[in-house]
Design a protein around this motif. Structure first.
Motif, PDB file in Angstrom:
ATOM      1  N   THR A  76       0.805  -1.254  -0.076  1.00 49.73           N
ATOM      2  CA  THR A  76      -0.013  -0.042   0.058  1.00 49.73           C
ATOM      3  C   THR A  76       0.849   1.187  -0.040  1.00 49.73           C
ATOM      4  OG1 THR A  76      -1.432  -0.950   1.325  1.00 49.73           O
ATOM      5  CG2 THR A  76      -2.016   1.296   1.187  1.00 49.73           C
ATOM      6  N   VAL A  78       0.821   5.165   0.542  1.00 49.75           N
ATOM      7  CA  VAL A  78      -0.236   6.212   1.280  1.00 49.75           C
ATOM      8  C   VAL A  78       0.400   7.739   1.160  1.00 49.75           C
ATOM      9  CG1 VAL A  78      -1.267   7.142   3.355  1.00 49.75           C
ATOM     10  CG2 VAL A  78      -0.948   4.556   2.805  1.00 49.75           C
ATOM     11  N   GLY A  82      -2.928  10.931   4.055  1.00 46.12           N
ATOM     12  CA  GLY A  82      -3.664   9.697   4.492  1.00 46.12           C
ATOM     13  C   GLY A  82      -4.557   8.954   3.462  1.00 46.12           C
ATOM     14  N   LYS A  84      -4.962   6.931  -0.058  1.00 43.46           N
ATOM     15  CA  LYS A  84      -4.145   5.706  -0.604  1.00 43.46           C
ATOM     16  C   LYS A  84      -4.015   6.145  -1.989  1.00 43.46           C
ATOM     17  CE  LYS A  84      -6.595   2.156  -1.800  1.00 43.46           C
ATOM     18  NZ  LYS A  84      -7.277   0.681  -1.985  1.00 43.46           N
ATOM     19  N   VAL A  91      -7.434   3.104   4.053  1.00 42.16           N
ATOM     20  CA  VAL A  91      -6.337   4.096   5.067  1.00 42.16           C
ATOM     21  C   VAL A  91      -7.260   4.890   5.800  1.00 42.16           C
ATOM     22  CG1 VAL A  91      -4.558   5.561   4.961  1.00 42.16           C
ATOM     23  CG2 VAL A  91      -4.725   3.824   3.246  1.00 42.16           C
ATOM     24  N   LYS A  93      -6.793   8.124   8.692  1.00 43.16           N
ATOM     25  CA  LYS A  93      -5.829   8.768   9.303  1.00 43.16           C
ATOM     26  C   LYS A  93      -6.653   9.437  10.640  1.00 43.16           C
ATOM     27  CE  LYS A  93      -3.280  13.024   8.275  1.00 43.16           C
ATOM     28  NZ  LYS A  93      -3.112  13.316   9.685  1.00 43.16           N
ATOM     29  N   TYR A  99      -1.681   6.556  11.215  1.00 43.86           N
ATOM     30  CA  TYR A  99      -2.542   6.216  10.009  1.00 43.86           C
ATOM     31  C   TYR A  99      -2.594   4.879  10.393  1.00 43.86           C
ATOM     32  CZ  TYR A  99       0.047   9.717   7.545  1.00 43.86           C
ATOM     33  OH  TYR A  99       0.528  10.940   7.280  1.00 43.86           O
ATOM     34  N   VAL A 101      -4.098   0.978   8.292  1.00 43.72           N
ATOM     35  CA  VAL A 101      -4.298   0.448   7.119  1.00 43.72           C
ATOM     36  C   VAL A 101      -4.922  -0.961   7.352  1.00 43.72           C
ATOM     37  CG1 VAL A 101      -3.497  -0.296   4.875  1.00 43.72           C
ATOM     38  CG2 VAL A 101      -2.318   1.631   5.949  1.00 43.72           C
TER      39      VAL A 101
END
Length: 165
Positions: A76, A78, A82, A84, A91, A93, A99, A101
């Motif tokens: 991932t 990011v 915050g 994706k 994701v 935030k 963060y 995920v």
């Protein structure tokens, strides 16, 4: 003749003990000074509380998954805000540099690797630090925290790889 040497040895031992205690007391009473060039004390290393929205999202991701994975590698990317940039997962935030995920399967016993990195092919990423840990109370999520080089939480873009087996 041995008696004067014993007395001197005892006197020296008490003198050293007294100076050690006095010196230690003075050192304790003075405020701790930070060595030049050393970063400030790190911010808290605790994770923020899991929100109700995060819990609903995690449960929905687990329900949507099909079957079980024997082993997988997912990545991932990011953005600092915050969102994706690409890859898998959802994701969330929380705050400055915090963060989460989430994935569609349990990753709590997996291996996590994160690095600060830009989502595009331009330029060198900003300097800083990144840490990654299993998300508390959410078995299908990973918690990431980013900081600048002084240890202050700050939003930084990153790349995350999760390997489950």
């Amino acid at each position: 003749m041995t008696t004067p040497f014993r007395r001197k040895a005892i006197a020296v031992a008490f003198a050293v003990l007294g100076l050690t205690l006095a010196g230690g007391g003075i050192a304790i009473a003075q405020p701790a000074a930070q060595a030049p060039g050393q970063p400030a004390a790190r911010a808290t290393s605790t994770q923020p509380a899991v929100t109700a929205e995060s819990t609903r999202s995690a449960r929905a991701a687990l329900k949507a998954s099909v079957g079980t994975l024997a082993a997988s590698n997912v990545g991932t990317v990011v953005n600092a805000n915050g969102t994706k940039a690409r890859g898998t997962g959802v994701v969330i935030k929380y705050g400055a540099g915090q963060y989460e995920v989430q994935y569609g399967y349990v990753v709590s016993s997996g291996v996590y690797q994160a690095t600060i990195g830009r989502p595009d092919a331009c330029c060198i990423p900003p300097g800083g630090e990144i840490v990654v840990a299993p998300r508390l109370s959410t078995p299908n999520a990973v918690f990431i925290q980013t900081r600048n080089s002084a240890g202050t939480p700050v939003d930084l873009p990153f790349h995350l790889v999760v390997h489950t087996y």
